[in-house]
Design an enzyme around this catalytic site. Structure first.
Site, PDB file in Angstrom:
ATOM      1  N   GLN A 110       0.772  -0.973   0.208  1.00 31.32           N
ATOM      2  CA  GLN A 110       0.125  -0.028   0.051  1.00 31.32           C
ATOM      3  C   GLN A 110       0.845   1.270  -0.013  1.00 31.32           C
ATOM      4  O   GLN A 110       0.405   2.310  -0.224  1.00 31.32           O
ATOM      5  CB  GLN A 110      -0.941   0.048   1.202  1.00 31.32           C
ATOM      6  N   VAL A 112       3.800   3.863  -0.880  1.00 32.94           N
ATOM      7  CA  VAL A 112       4.078   4.558  -2.369  1.00 32.94           C
ATOM      8  C   VAL A 112       5.514   5.094  -2.536  1.00 32.94           C
ATOM      9  O   VAL A 112       6.008   5.981  -3.305  1.00 32.94           O
ATOM     10  CB  VAL A 112       3.150   5.858  -2.666  1.00 32.94           C
ATOM     11  N   ASP A 113       6.314   4.583  -1.395  1.00 34.27           N
ATOM     12  CA  ASP A 113       7.653   5.076  -1.207  1.00 34.27           C
ATOM     13  C   ASP A 113       8.826   4.303  -2.080  1.00 34.27           C
ATOM     14  O   ASP A 113       9.833   4.924  -2.001  1.00 34.27           O
ATOM     15  CB  ASP A 113       8.071   4.900   0.360  1.00 34.27           C
ATOM     16  N   HIS A 128      -1.360   1.508  -4.346  1.00 37.79           N
ATOM     17  CA  HIS A 128      -1.791   2.695  -4.331  1.00 37.79           C
ATOM     18  C   HIS A 128      -0.758   3.778  -5.074  1.00 37.79           C
ATOM     19  O   HIS A 128      -0.838   5.070  -4.716  1.00 37.79           O
ATOM     20  CB  HIS A 128      -1.725   3.188  -2.649  1.00 37.79           C
ATOM     21  N   CYS A 136       0.006  13.381 -16.122  1.00 36.62           N
ATOM     22  CA  CYS A 136      -0.802  14.770 -16.548  1.00 36.62           C
ATOM     23  C   CYS A 136      -2.319  14.630 -16.553  1.00 36.62           C
ATOM     24  O   CYS A 136      -2.854  13.647 -16.935  1.00 36.62           O
ATOM     25  CB  CYS A 136      -0.176  15.047 -18.022  1.00 36.62           C
ATOM     26  N   THR A 197       0.318  -2.680   8.757  1.00 36.05           N
ATOM     27  CA  THR A 197      -0.915  -2.126   8.150  1.00 36.05           C
ATOM     28  C   THR A 197      -1.860  -2.319   9.227  1.00 36.05           C
ATOM     29  O   THR A 197      -2.168  -3.137   9.779  1.00 36.05           O
ATOM     30  CB  THR A 197      -1.293  -2.715   6.813  1.00 36.05           C
ATOM     31  N   SER A 198      -2.642  -1.345   9.372  1.00 35.24           N
ATOM     32  CA  SER A 198      -3.879  -1.291  10.347  1.00 35.24           C
ATOM     33  C   SER A 198      -4.855  -1.687   9.678  1.00 35.24           C
ATOM     34  O   SER A 198      -6.050  -2.124  10.243  1.00 35.24           O
ATOM     35  CB  SER A 198      -4.157   0.249  10.510  1.00 35.24           C
ATOM     36  N   ASN A 222       3.072  -6.853  13.591  1.00 39.96           N
ATOM     37  CA  ASN A 222       2.713  -5.514  13.945  1.00 39.96           C
ATOM     38  C   ASN A 222       2.808  -5.248  15.535  1.00 39.96           C
ATOM     39  O   ASN A 222       2.656  -5.970  16.362  1.00 39.96           O
ATOM     40  CB  ASN A 222       1.096  -5.383  13.725  1.00 39.96           C
TER      41      ASN A 222
HETATM   42  N1  APR Z   1       7.085  -2.209  12.412  1.00 41.97           N
HETATM   43  C1  APR Z   1       5.685  -2.742  11.900  1.00 41.97           C
HETATM   44  N2  APR Z   1       4.327  -2.430  12.082  1.00 41.97           N
HETATM   45  C2  APR Z   1       4.481  -0.971  12.481  1.00 41.97           C
HETATM   46  C3  APR Z   1       5.719  -0.072  12.949  1.00 41.97           C
HETATM   47  C4  APR Z   1       6.791  -1.046  13.093  1.00 41.97           C
HETATM   48  N3  APR Z   1       7.860  -0.441  13.271  1.00 41.97           N
HETATM   49  N4  APR Z   1       5.105   1.018  13.324  1.00 41.97           N
HETATM   50  C5  APR Z   1       3.763   0.975  13.318  1.00 41.97           C
HETATM   51  N5  APR Z   1       3.399   0.027  12.734  1.00 41.97           N
HETATM   52  C6  APR Z   1       1.967  -0.414  12.366  1.00 41.97           C
HETATM   53  C7  APR Z   1       0.964   0.338  13.300  1.00 41.97           C
HETATM   54  O1  APR Z   1       0.837  -0.264  14.373  1.00 41.97           O
HETATM   55  C8  APR Z   1      -0.076   0.541  11.997  1.00 41.97           C
HETATM   56  O2  APR Z   1      -0.914  -0.729  12.434  1.00 41.97           O
HETATM   57  O3  APR Z   1       1.940   0.104  10.973  1.00 41.97           O
HETATM   58  C9  APR Z   1       0.570   0.220  10.978  1.00 41.97           C
HETATM   59  C10 APR Z   1       0.357   1.786  10.105  1.00 41.97           C
HETATM   60  O4  APR Z   1      -0.992   1.986   9.861  1.00 41.97           O
HETATM   61  P1  APR Z   1      -1.576   3.179   9.023  1.00 41.97           P
HETATM   62  O5  APR Z   1      -0.755   4.457   9.388  1.00 41.97           O
HETATM   63  O6  APR Z   1      -2.624   3.034   9.060  1.00 41.97           O
HETATM   64  O7  APR Z   1      -0.870   2.770   7.547  1.00 41.97           O
HETATM   65  P2  APR Z   1      -1.448   1.823   6.393  1.00 41.97           P
HETATM   66  O8  APR Z   1      -2.007   0.799   6.984  1.00 41.97           O
HETATM   67  O9  APR Z   1      -0.413   1.539   5.428  1.00 41.97           O
HETATM   68  O10 APR Z   1      -2.562   2.716   5.922  1.00 41.97           O
HETATM   69  C11 APR Z   1      -3.176   1.998   4.580  1.00 41.97           C
HETATM   70  O11 APR Z   1      -4.329   4.086   4.162  1.00 41.97           O
HETATM   71  O12 APR Z   1      -4.001   6.705   4.264  1.00 41.97           O
HETATM   72  C12 APR Z   1      -4.132   5.377   3.251  1.00 41.97           C
HETATM   73  O13 APR Z   1      -3.374   4.896   0.985  1.00 41.97           O
HETATM   74  C13 APR Z   1      -2.937   5.323   2.669  1.00 41.97           C
HETATM   75  O14 APR Z   1      -1.590   3.303   1.960  1.00 41.97           O
HETATM   76  C14 APR Z   1      -2.284   3.825   3.161  1.00 41.97           C
HETATM   77  C15 APR Z   1      -3.510   3.163   3.627  1.00 41.97           C
END
Ligand code: APR
Length: 252
Positions: A110, A112-113, A128, A136, A197-198, A222
């Site tokens: 997910q 984009v880095d 994503h 464009c 990921t959350s 996580n």
């Molecule tokens: N190692 C593993 N997991 C981690 C770490 C770490 N060091 N630090 C934080 N986390 C976990 C957090 O506990 C959380 O569950 O990474 C997750 C980050 O969740 P989000 O910030 O919601 O990111 P993500 O799940 O990638 O969001 C999904 O939402 O905003 C949109 O398009 C955007 O791709 C993104 C999508």
């Protein structure tokens, strides 16, 4: 009675995950912002996820871009500059080793880095999009541009049209080919590894369930419990850079 300290993952959970991964011929890996946290890239919903008090939901939309393309580009240029300094961490690198061992593996991210590609992972689906791609709004021409900072904001296409970030914004459809490839891999996977990921954004968050419904073993990595935790076969509490190498080393 003192509450038990939050123990790191139960060693038996890690052992069960390693045992299943060691046997797997088809592996699907789903990653989110957490896998890049230890590379210094802020997550979206963590404490560092805000920029000038804006939330991603306020800026990552076609409406925000329509209303104020310069503000949206200032945010993306800030993200591009912070990611330009970032390097793949031990978790990204361990996934490259895993890909070299597993007959069929796909990383669906997910993020984009671009850090999976930078680490050397060969098969990556960027569900994503990518911070490094620009599109464009007039001629729809796509281009890669890694300059950070960009020379002008908002950037312009050779045709004179406005360039937008080549990412999927809230409310936009995901690229069809990327979705097809991801869900096809989910149907074939014996093991799914979900890192950082959350699990709140769909359709990405539907992938582990799609794989589980055809018998896959789901491993979550996580530091916190998430919406995925109740359906995961093993949920390892810890960071990506700590646990992904441990999982991969054990299964190598
Ligand atoms: N190692 C593993 N997991 C981690 C770490 C770490 N060091 N630090 C934080 N986390 C976990 C957090 O506990 C959380 O569950 O990474 C997750 C980050 O969740 P989000 O910030 O919601 O990111 P993500 O799940 O990638 O969001 C999904 O939402 O905003 C949109 O398009 C955007 O791709 C993104 C999508």
């Amino acid at each position: 009675m003192m509450p038990a300290p939050l123990l790191p993952s139960d060693p038996s959970d890690l052992a069960r995950a390693v045992a299943r991964l060691r046997e797997a011929m088809h592996v699907l890996v789903l990653t989110g912002a957490g896998i890049s946290a230890e590379s210094g890239v802020p997550t979206f919903r963590g404490p560092e996820g805000l920029w000038r008090d804006f939330r991603p939901e306020d800026l990552a939309t076609a409406e925000a871009f329509e209303r104020d393309p310069r503000l949206v580009w200032e945010w993306y240029d800030w993200r591009r500059q912070s990611v330009a300094e970032a390097r793949p961490n031990a978790a990204h690198v361990a996934l490259v080793r895993l890909e070299n061992r597993v007959p069929e593996m796909l990383v669906v991210t997910q993020n984009v880095d671009g850090l999976h590609g930078a680490a050397g992972t060969r098969r990556v689906v960027e569900l994503h999009g990518s911070l490094w791609r620009l599109r464009c709004v007039d001629c729809r021409q796509e281009q890669d541009d890694r300059r950070a900072p960009l020379p002008e904001l908002p950037p312009r296409c050779a045709c004179g049209g406005l360039l937008r970030p080549g990412v999927v914004w809230f409310g936009e459809a995901l690229p069809q080919q990327a979705l097809f490839e991801s869900f096809t891999a989910a149907q074939r996977a014996e093991v799914v590894i979900v890192v950082g990921t959350s699990s709140v954004v769909y359709p990405s968050a539907a992938l582990p369930q799609a794989a589980k419904s055809v018998g896959a073993f789901v491993i979550e990595i996580n530091p916190e419990a998430t919406n995925l935790t109740p359906i995961a076969d093993v949920s390892l509490r810890g960071t990506a850079a700590g646990l992904v190498p441990a999982l991969v080393e054990g299964a190598a």
